[in-house]
Design a protein around this motif. Structure first.
Motif, PDB file in Angstrom:
ATOM      1  N   ASP A   1      -6.396  -1.970   2.382  1.00 52.91           N
ATOM      2  CA  ASP A   1      -6.639  -2.440   1.018  1.00 52.91           C
ATOM      3  C   ASP A   1      -5.847  -3.725   0.817  1.00 52.91           C
ATOM      4  O   ASP A   1      -4.651  -3.768   1.094  1.00 52.91           O
ATOM      5  N   PRO A   2      -6.462  -4.786   0.326  1.00 48.91           N
ATOM      6  CA  PRO A   2      -5.729  -6.040   0.153  1.00 48.91           C
ATOM      7  C   PRO A   2      -4.733  -6.002  -1.002  1.00 48.91           C
ATOM      8  O   PRO A   2      -3.863  -6.862  -1.087  1.00 48.91           O
ATOM      9  N   GLU A   3      -4.833  -5.001  -1.899  1.00 39.86           N
ATOM     10  CA  GLU A   3      -3.926  -4.940  -3.044  1.00 39.86           C
ATOM     11  C   GLU A   3      -2.565  -4.426  -2.594  1.00 39.86           C
ATOM     12  O   GLU A   3      -2.462  -3.409  -1.921  1.00 39.86           O
ATOM     13  N   LYS A   4      -1.551  -5.151  -2.979  1.00 40.82           N
ATOM     14  CA  LYS A   4      -0.189  -4.759  -2.641  1.00 40.82           C
ATOM     15  C   LYS A   4       0.664  -4.799  -3.905  1.00 40.82           C
ATOM     16  O   LYS A   4       0.611  -5.761  -4.658  1.00 40.82           O
ATOM     17  N   ASN A   5       1.425  -3.744  -4.137  1.00 43.35           N
ATOM     18  CA  ASN A   5       2.352  -3.700  -5.264  1.00 43.35           C
ATOM     19  C   ASN A   5       3.734  -4.057  -4.761  1.00 43.35           C
ATOM     20  O   ASN A   5       4.152  -3.609  -3.692  1.00 43.35           O
ATOM     21  N   LYS A   6       4.436  -4.866  -5.543  1.00 42.69           N
ATOM     22  CA  LYS A   6       5.731  -5.351  -5.110  1.00 42.69           C
ATOM     23  C   LYS A   6       6.803  -4.923  -6.101  1.00 42.69           C
ATOM     24  O   LYS A   6       6.694  -5.173  -7.299  1.00 42.69           O
ATOM     25  N   VAL A   7       7.831  -4.270  -5.591  1.00 44.75           N
ATOM     26  CA  VAL A   7       8.998  -3.882  -6.392  1.00 44.75           C
ATOM     27  C   VAL A   7      10.142  -4.783  -5.968  1.00 44.75           C
ATOM     28  O   VAL A   7      10.505  -4.816  -4.795  1.00 44.75           O
TER      29      VAL A   7
ATOM     30  N   THR B   1      11.664  -4.968 -11.089  1.00 41.53           N
ATOM     31  CA  THR B   1      10.385  -5.524 -11.532  1.00 41.53           C
ATOM     32  C   THR B   1       9.257  -4.948 -10.691  1.00 41.53           C
ATOM     33  O   THR B   1       9.407  -4.735  -9.482  1.00 41.53           O
ATOM     34  N   TRP B   2       8.131  -4.682 -11.350  1.00 43.56           N
ATOM     35  CA  TRP B   2       6.909  -4.205 -10.702  1.00 43.56           C
ATOM     36  C   TRP B   2       5.880  -5.301 -10.832  1.00 43.56           C
ATOM     37  O   TRP B   2       5.407  -5.597 -11.930  1.00 43.56           O
ATOM     38  N   ASN B   3       5.549  -5.958  -9.743  1.00 46.23           N
ATOM     39  CA  ASN B   3       4.611  -7.089  -9.735  1.00 46.23           C
ATOM     40  C   ASN B   3       5.007  -8.141 -10.770  1.00 46.23           C
ATOM     41  O   ASN B   3       4.168  -8.719 -11.460  1.00 46.23           O
ATOM     42  N   GLY B   4       6.289  -8.376 -10.915  1.00 48.91           N
ATOM     43  CA  GLY B   4       6.805  -9.402 -11.815  1.00 48.91           C
ATOM     44  C   GLY B   4       7.172  -8.933 -13.202  1.00 48.91           C
ATOM     45  O   GLY B   4       7.810  -9.659 -13.951  1.00 48.91           O
ATOM     46  N   ALA B   5       6.794  -7.708 -13.610  1.00 51.64           N
ATOM     47  CA  ALA B   5       7.106  -7.203 -14.955  1.00 51.64           C
ATOM     48  C   ALA B   5       8.316  -6.255 -14.867  1.00 51.64           C
ATOM     49  O   ALA B   5       8.343  -5.351 -14.041  1.00 51.64           O
ATOM     50  N   PRO B   6       9.323  -6.479 -15.729  1.00 59.29           N
ATOM     51  CA  PRO B   6      10.510  -5.615 -15.686  1.00 59.29           C
ATOM     52  C   PRO B   6      10.168  -4.182 -16.111  1.00 59.29           C
ATOM     53  O   PRO B   6       9.432  -3.956 -17.069  1.00 59.29           O
TER      54      PRO B   6
ATOM     55  N   GLY C   1       6.801  -0.888   2.736  1.00 58.65           N
ATOM     56  CA  GLY C   1       7.289  -1.963   3.576  1.00 58.65           C
ATOM     57  C   GLY C   1       8.407  -2.711   2.888  1.00 58.65           C
ATOM     58  O   GLY C   1       8.432  -2.842   1.665  1.00 58.65           O
ATOM     59  N   PHE C   2       9.359  -3.194   3.687  1.00 61.91           N
ATOM     60  CA  PHE C   2      10.437  -4.034   3.174  1.00 61.91           C
ATOM     61  C   PHE C   2      10.113  -5.469   3.530  1.00 61.91           C
ATOM     62  O   PHE C   2       9.841  -5.783   4.696  1.00 61.91           O
ATOM     63  N   VAL C   3      10.138  -6.353   2.537  1.00 62.58           N
ATOM     64  CA  VAL C   3       9.830  -7.756   2.763  1.00 62.58           C
ATOM     65  C   VAL C   3      11.057  -8.591   2.441  1.00 62.58           C
ATOM     66  O   VAL C   3      11.930  -8.189   1.677  1.00 62.58           O
TER      67      VAL C   3
END
Length: 141
Positions: free
Chosen positions: A59-65, A74-79, A130-132
């Motif tokens: 899936d190309p969608e990735k959520n970033k914490v 932040t979750w995808n930039g939102a606190p 994953g850790f980025v």
């Protein structure tokens, strides 16, 4: 066994020490030592995702914490806070294809905050994690 060179009277006592019993005892102790040594096994338990052959998991969608030095999550930039993080993770688990979760803590973020975030992620049962941004830590230490 020892060998005597030169003339010796048969009535004289033998002055050499018999080392055969000492070697026998040493070999028995060595074998006992080898048998009683415990096998050294070091294992690290890791929960790895189960591989599947279907291509529907991509899936190309990735959520970033992200976690900044002040401790803001932040979750995808939102606190957000930890309770909202748990809700978001439950919503992503309900999707037909689970998106990848990327975690990026700042090098100067407090360890306790990062540990709390990872505990929430672990409790939620996220399968794709994953850790980025690990290259940023090479300049810190």
């Amino acid at each position: 066994m020892s060998m005597s060179v030169g003339e010796r009277d048969d009535n004289e006592p033998m002055m050499d020490m018999n080392t055969t019993p000492l070697i026998d005892v040493m070999l028995v102790l060595l074998i006992m030592f080898i048998i009683t040594i415990p096998v050294q096994t070091h294992a690290v338990k890791i929960d790895l995702p189960v591989p599947t052959d279907s291509q529907s998991n991509v899936d190309p969608e990735k959520n970033k914490v992200m976690i900044d030095p002040a401790g803001t999550i932040t979750w995808n930039g939102a606190p957000i806070d930890l309770a909202q993080l748990a809700q978001y993770l439950e919503q992503t688990k309900a999707l037909p294809v689970e998106p990848e979760l990327q975690v990026q803590p700042d090098p100067y973020a407090r360890y306790i905050v990062v540990d709390n975030v990872l505990a929430v992620i672990k409790r939620s049962g996220v399968g794709k994690l994953g850790f980025v941004g690990n290259e940023q830590y090479s300049r810190v230490f």
